[in-house]
Design a protein around this motif. Structure first.
Motif, mmCIF file in Angstrom:
data_model
loop_
_atom_site.group_PDB
_atom_site.id
_atom_site.type_symbol
_atom_site.label_atom_id
_atom_site.label_comp_id
_atom_site.label_asym_id
_atom_site.label_seq_id
_atom_site.Cartn_x
_atom_site.Cartn_y
_atom_site.Cartn_z
ATOM 1 N N ASN A 205 12.858 -8.894 50.543
ATOM 2 C CA ASN A 205 13.983 -9.092 49.631
ATOM 3 C C ASN A 205 13.566 -9.510 48.237
ATOM 4 N N MET A 206 12.372 -10.023 48.100
ATOM 5 C CA MET A 206 11.949 -10.530 46.784
ATOM 6 C C MET A 206 10.679 -9.815 46.353
ATOM 7 N N LYS A 207 10.816 -8.537 46.030
ATOM 8 C CA LYS A 207 9.632 -7.716 45.734
ATOM 9 C C LYS A 207 8.889 -8.220 44.503
ATOM 10 N N TYR A 208 9.642 -8.439 43.409
ATOM 11 C CA TYR A 208 8.971 -8.791 42.154
ATOM 12 C C TYR A 208 8.285 -10.136 42.281
ATOM 13 N N THR A 209 8.973 -11.091 42.897
ATOM 14 C CA THR A 209 8.369 -12.413 43.075
ATOM 15 C C THR A 209 7.070 -12.310 43.853
ATOM 16 N N THR A 210 7.068 -11.467 44.886
ATOM 17 C CA THR A 210 5.852 -11.291 45.674
ATOM 18 C C THR A 210 4.725 -10.747 44.814
ATOM 19 N N ILE A 211 5.062 -9.758 43.974
ATOM 20 C CA ILE A 211 4.019 -9.183 43.114
ATOM 21 C C ILE A 211 3.460 -10.256 42.184
ATOM 22 N N PHE A 212 4.362 -11.069 41.608
ATOM 23 C CA PHE A 212 3.880 -12.129 40.716
ATOM 24 C C PHE A 212 3.003 -13.116 41.479
ATOM 25 N N PHE A 213 3.375 -13.415 42.709
ATOM 26 C CA PHE A 213 2.549 -14.351 43.465
ATOM 27 C C PHE A 213 1.163 -13.776 43.705
ATOM 28 N N ILE A 214 1.109 -12.470 44.015
ATOM 29 C CA ILE A 214 -0.210 -11.863 44.261
ATOM 30 C C ILE A 214 -1.061 -11.919 42.998
ATOM 31 N N ILE A 215 -0.437 -11.633 41.859
ATOM 32 C CA ILE A 215 -1.193 -11.723 40.603
ATOM 33 C C ILE A 215 -1.724 -13.137 40.416
ATOM 34 N N GLY A 216 -0.848 -14.112 40.635
ATOM 35 C CA GLY A 216 -1.257 -15.503 40.461
ATOM 36 C C GLY A 216 -2.373 -15.891 41.398
ATOM 37 N N LEU A 217 -2.276 -15.463 42.654
ATOM 38 C CA LEU A 217 -3.278 -15.898 43.617
ATOM 39 C C LEU A 217 -4.629 -15.263 43.337
ATOM 40 N N LEU A 218 -4.618 -13.993 42.886
ATOM 41 C CA LEU A 218 -5.901 -13.364 42.551
ATOM 42 C C LEU A 218 -6.497 -14.015 41.315
ATOM 43 N N ALA A 219 -5.632 -14.352 40.348
ATOM 44 C CA ALA A 219 -6.156 -14.940 39.118
ATOM 45 C C ALA A 219 -6.712 -16.328 39.378
ATOM 46 N N VAL A 220 -6.003 -17.124 40.192
ATOM 47 C CA VAL A 220 -6.425 -18.512 40.359
ATOM 48 C C VAL A 220 -7.709 -18.602 41.171
ATOM 49 N N SER A 221 -7.943 -17.620 42.049
ATOM 50 C CA SER A 221 -9.185 -17.703 42.814
ATOM 51 C C SER A 221 -10.315 -16.941 42.136
ATOM 52 N N VAL B 154 -9.246 -23.810 30.525
ATOM 53 C CA VAL B 154 -8.050 -24.620 30.279
ATOM 54 C C VAL B 154 -6.826 -23.724 30.170
ATOM 55 N N ILE B 155 -6.946 -22.665 29.366
ATOM 56 C CA ILE B 155 -5.784 -21.789 29.176
ATOM 57 C C ILE B 155 -5.532 -20.980 30.444
ATOM 58 N N ASN B 156 -6.610 -20.558 31.118
ATOM 59 C CA ASN B 156 -6.408 -19.761 32.325
ATOM 60 C C ASN B 156 -5.758 -20.572 33.431
ATOM 61 N N ASP B 157 -6.188 -21.833 33.558
ATOM 62 C CA ASP B 157 -5.597 -22.707 34.568
ATOM 63 C C ASP B 157 -4.108 -22.881 34.298
ATOM 64 N N ALA B 158 -3.771 -23.108 33.023
ATOM 65 C CA ALA B 158 -2.357 -23.306 32.697
ATOM 66 C C ALA B 158 -1.550 -22.090 33.113
ATOM 67 N N LEU B 159 -2.072 -20.897 32.827
ATOM 68 C CA LEU B 159 -1.309 -19.686 33.126
ATOM 69 C C LEU B 159 -1.240 -19.430 34.625
ATOM 70 N N ASP B 160 -2.389 -19.535 35.314
ATOM 71 C CA ASP B 160 -2.429 -19.157 36.731
ATOM 72 C C ASP B 160 -1.618 -20.116 37.586
ATOM 73 N N ILE B 161 -1.949 -21.413 37.455
ATOM 74 C CA ILE B 161 -1.235 -22.403 38.253
ATOM 75 C C ILE B 161 0.234 -22.416 37.853
ATOM 76 N N GLY B 162 0.477 -22.223 36.548
ATOM 77 C CA GLY B 162 1.856 -22.185 36.088
ATOM 78 C C GLY B 162 2.637 -21.068 36.753
ATOM 79 N N LEU B 163 2.021 -19.884 36.837
ATOM 80 C CA LEU B 163 2.711 -18.756 37.474
ATOM 81 C C LEU B 163 3.008 -19.073 38.936
ATOM 82 N N LEU B 164 2.032 -19.691 39.620
ATOM 83 C CA LEU B 164 2.261 -20.029 41.023
ATOM 84 C C LEU B 164 3.414 -21.018 41.163
ATOM 85 N N PHE B 165 3.491 -21.997 40.263
ATOM 86 C CA PHE B 165 4.596 -22.951 40.322
ATOM 87 C C PHE B 165 5.933 -22.243 40.115
ATOM 88 N N LEU B 166 5.938 -21.301 39.176
ATOM 89 C CA LEU B 166 7.196 -20.596 38.932
ATOM 90 C C LEU B 166 7.605 -19.792 40.163
#
Lengths: 115, 90, 154, 530
Positions: free
Chosen positions: D401-417, D366-378
């Motif tokens: 142009n959006m280095k940090y956003t890309t890094i956050f997306f990669i973190i989110g995608l690895l976490a959610v899968s 429950v908590i992991n889903d909130a964080l992972d999917i939440g990060l992807l939404f952000l």
């Protein structure tokens, strides 16, 4: 069972509400359906608090205290009615917006999944 | 009748049957089986809250927090409606 | 919405004060008779809606602005939650009825069921706060929706 | 009584009252200063978060807290409960922590994200009200109070979903959401009324006790069915998940984040009612309820993943990902119930090791889903903020142009899968292990869904961030710092949870799982405990 007629009325109201929601294609009619459903639930709450031959739970200073109906269901119904008003206001304003966008209130105008 | 309507009709029938059944199983109208909470309120409302109206004493005293929630619901609705009809451009 | 005929306006003008007084009565006697803040507030708000129907929304808009109503509603809500907080500070629990059974305003306990306007503790005060909130809130909803649909017709 | 003790005593009430007060004050403060209002909202949520964490430390150390509204006198009068009561145990506080983290991140993120919109005073008011409603649903111990907070959450979130009223789809999503929520809430109210009519009580613990005494009548069964149907619908489980991708996809990104919390609050209500209120009689229908949850979870998971494959809109795709993740939770909790019901009658939920493991995994998820999917939404919101575009076909080459956003997306995608070393792996491993005990096919399907999720999000990564730089996005710049900060907070929590899952499971999730399966702690105060 004659004593259960109020409950059957409640069931009837809920069924009419659900029928409206499931089969009517007009958004305003769907909103009306929800309101009927709500009335059914409110009526149910009120019937739960009634005792045979009871009066409203308000003390009038008379010495003989008559049987009083339960106050809690009435308070709950009051809350439920106010919530109903709030939901109704929101739904109607959303319907107004949908009408502005599509010029129609038919449910098929609501875009589905596809782009 | 298309497929969706048949499904909906089946669903409605099931719900209707269940509701009618539960109506038959309810306690008889006008004779609540349990009275612990409400009888206490009827007995004590004047002494504890100083109000004649039992319903008001429940609404604002015994279950005052619900009423705060109820007032909040109305507040939410007003805020929502005003927000939905705001001007979009500054 | 445009205003209606003179007859309607006159009747509404006569009816409005009566409805308002009745609504305020219901609010003030909420702890004694059937009714209370919500019911009385709804009555007063319906009186205001009657004015809006009779005179047209543009007339009402020139008298009262929607954000003033919002402000009034916030004040009512703050009064309500403020009383609850006072209960926490003075009565020991959120929402406790700290005024009842004291010699203060509304503090008296009715003797054998003969309650009066001065009893009820915080109940009448809460009724007033909720009444203010409901008047402002419901009228704001009616006004905003009327103005919004009005623009459609033009 | 010193001030800390006093604050602690009143913490359950203040957790609700402070955001509520903030919501009522927001229109007034908005008159004075726009910037002040944004900061005020952040401060209010921050103070609420402090109270939640204060309560958490107290509850994890000393057991459940109760708070009676309106009276300091004894809570039990004639063995019944008159007043509204908040009862906060480890499960409630676990959910409240999730809710308050989401709310805090959402309000920080909104600061820059919503800047250019009108109607922000109402936006912040509704955001605070949504937080209030969510926390109220999680903390309350009273049935009708639960319904009231459910409605507050529904109305506030439906209005916020339709925030961009110039988009027809947003308004439609809001309308669908409010219709579904209202029907769900009305069925919840009907079920509450059924229980009230039988036991003349609205307190959850009191009803649980009465249920234990009276057995399991026909009316109770009807009420249970209504509760499960309505709350599963509100919680976005299949087959009533249709509103969820619409609502998640059309809402502003910060609201999508909070909607996760609102959805999970409904799931919390479902678990609370099945396990705590019906806890005394749960052994009778456990098999059927367990299997219903397992099947719902399985269908939800598959529908979410399969529908996600064909989406071309960034946020709708994540919305279907969220549906899939919800399936995992239902699957895990259902598995826990079914294992116990299948086993020897002497084995209870607490003593069956795999049942416990399944439920722990489900709650941790429950908590992991909130964080992972939440990060992807952000991240999707950040992409929208920078490019004003959400269609996957039109985006591309943003990584330059959006280095940090890309890094956050990669973190989110690895976490959610569910790849190690991120938090999704920790909870999914628990779910795989325990569902395998029930039926190997279940765990195979679960693993397959995870792999598909990974494939889907890698495709998104490729089409949005990688690939050749598109000329029209050459001027795109990184999003403002406050948005990056909000994403960094979630990413940080994800990494910490991923590196030290055992610490979180032992200290936070296991107490919550224990509180869920064992309702005697919840009923303790009726007999004058603590």
């Amino acid at each position: 069972m004659i004593a259960n007629i109020p409950y059957l009325t409640v069931a009837g109201l809920i069924i009419i509400g659900l029928y409206t929601l499931l089969f009517k294609k007009n958004l305003i009619k769907m909103v009306i359906g929800i309101t009927i459903l709500q009335s059914g639930v409110n009526l149910f709450l009120i019937t739960l608090g009634y005792r045979m031959g009871s009066v409203a739970p308000i003390f009038t200073g008379n010495a003989d205290n008559p049987v009083m109906s339960y106050p809690v269901p009435q308070a709950l119904t009051l809350t439920s009615i106010v919530i109903g008003v709030a939901v109704l206001a929101l739904m109607l304003s959303l319907v107004i917006h949908i009408y502005r966008h599509h010029g129609s209130l038919h449910v098929s105008k609501l875009g589905g999944d596809d782009q | 009748m298309n497929q969706r309507n048949i499904l909906a009709a089946a669903f409605l029938t099931i719900v209707a049957v269940f509701l009618m059944f539960s109506a038959l199983f309810m306690h008889p109208f006008g004779e609540p089986t349990s009275q612990a909470m409400d009888q206490y309120i009827i007995d004590n409302t004047v002494g504890e809250t100083g109000a004649n109206n039992g319903v008001t004493s429940v609404v604002f005293d015994y279950r005052g927090f619900d009423t705060l929630g109820e007032a909040t619901v109305l507040f939410t609705a007003v805020a929502s409606v005003v927000m939905l009809f705001r001007r979009l451009k500054k | 919405m445009k205003g209606m005929s003179t007859i309607v306006k006159t009747i509404a003008n006569i009816g409005f004060p009566i409805i308002t007084i009745y609504g305020l009565y219901v609010i003030a006697h909420g702890h004694l008779t059937p009714g209370g803040g919500f019911q009385g507030g709804a009555i007063v708000a319906s009186g205001l809606a009657l004015l809006a129907v009779a005179h047209g929304t543009s007339w009402v808009e020139s008298k009262v602005k929607e954000h003033d109503l919002s402000m009034l509603e916030s004040l009512g809500a703050l009064g309500f939650i403020g009383l609850a907080f006072l209960g926490l500070l003075m009565g020991g629990a959120f929402f406790s009825n700290f005024l009842v059974d004291t010699s203060m305003l509304f503090g008296a306990i009715p003797v054998d069921g003969a309650a009066n306007i001065n009893t009820g503790g915080t109940l009448p005060l809460m009724n007033f706060a909720v009444g203010l909130k409901v008047i402002a809130g419901l009228f704001a909803i009616v006004l905003v929706m009327a103005i919004a649909t009005n623009k459609e017709e033009d | 009584m010193n001030i800390v003790d006093m604050l602690l005593t009143h913490a359950p009430a203040l957790t609700i009252a402070i955001p509520l007060l903030g919501a009522f004050l927001t229109p007034l403060i908005s008159r004075v200063s726009e910037k002040g209002r944004n900061i005020f909202a952040i401060i209010i949520v921050g103070i609420t978060a402090l109270f939640v964490f204060l309560m958490a430390s107290e509850i994890l150390a000393n057991g459940p807290m109760t708070y009676v509204f309106g009276s300091t006198a004894a809570t039990v009068q004639q063995s019944t409960v008159i007043r509204i009561l908040f009862e906060v145990d480890a499960l409630s506080i676990f959910m409240a922590i999730i809710g308050i983290i989401l709310s805090f991140v959402a309000v920080v993120y909104s600061y820059a994200f919503m800047e250019k919109n009108t109607g922000l005073d109402k936006y912040y008011t509704l955001l605070l009200l949504m937080t209030t409603g969510m926390l109220g649903m999680m903390l309350t111990g009273d049935m009708f109070n639960f319904f009231v907070f459910l409605e507050i959450t529904s109305i506030a979130s439906a209005a916020l979903v339709a925030f961009w009223t110039n988009k027809a789809k947003a308004v439609e999503a809001g309308f669908k959401y409010i219709v579904i929520s209202t029907i769900g809430a009305l069925f919840v109210l009907f079920a509450i009324a059924l229980l009230y009519g039988q036991y003349d009580a609205l307190n959850m613990a009191k009803i649980a006790q009465s249920l234990g005494i009276s057995g399991f009548t026909f009316i109770d069964k009807i009420a249970l069915v209504l509760f499960i149907a309505a709350l599963a619908m509100k919680g976005g489980l299949a087959p009533m998940h249709m509103w969820l991708p619409d609502a998640y996809g059309q809402a502003p990104a910060s609201i999508s984040l909070l909607l996760i919390g609102a959805t999970q609050a409904s799931l919390y209500g479902l678990f609370r009612i099945v396990f705590t209120v019906y806890g005394e009689v749960i052994s009778l229908p456990a098999i059927s309820i367990g299997w219903i949850l397992v099947l719902l979870g399985l269908i939800t998971m598959l529908i979410g993943v399969i529908m996600a494959i064909i989406q071309t809109d960034f946020k709708r795709l994540i919305g279907y990902g969220a549906v899939a993740e919800l399936g995992y939770m239902a699957l895990a909790v259902g598995t826990g119930l079914t294992i116990v019901a299948n086993a020897d009658p002497n084995i209870t939920l607490q003593t069956a090791p795999f049942a416990m493991k399944a439920i722990t995994g489900g709650l941790f998820h429950v908590i992991n889903d909130a964080l992972d999917i939440g990060l992807l939404f952000l991240v999707a919101g950040a992409v929208y903020y920078a490019t004003k575009e959400t269609s996957l076909n039109k985006l591309g080459g943003l990584a330059r142009n959006m280095k940090y956003t890309t890094i956050f997306f990669i973190i989110g995608l690895l976490a959610v899968s569910g790849l190690p070393p991120f938090n999704g792996f920790a909870s999914k491993l628990l779910i795989y292990e325990s569902t395998y005990q029930l039926n190997p096919i279940l765990s195979i399907v679960a693993i397959l869904s995870s792999i598909l999720l990974l494939a889907i999000f890698v495709k998104v990564l490729h089409s949005v961030f990688l690939g050749p730089a598109l000329p029209k996005y050459e001027t795109v710049r990184e999003v403002p710092k406050s948005m990056l900060l909000a994403m960094a907070v979630i990413a940080g929590i994800i990494i910490v949870f991923g590196l030290f899952p055992q610490v979180i499971v032992t200290n936070l999730v296991e107490p919550a799982a224990n509180a869920l399966v064992n309702n005697s702690g919840y009923l303790q105060w009726l007999t004058g405990g603590f």
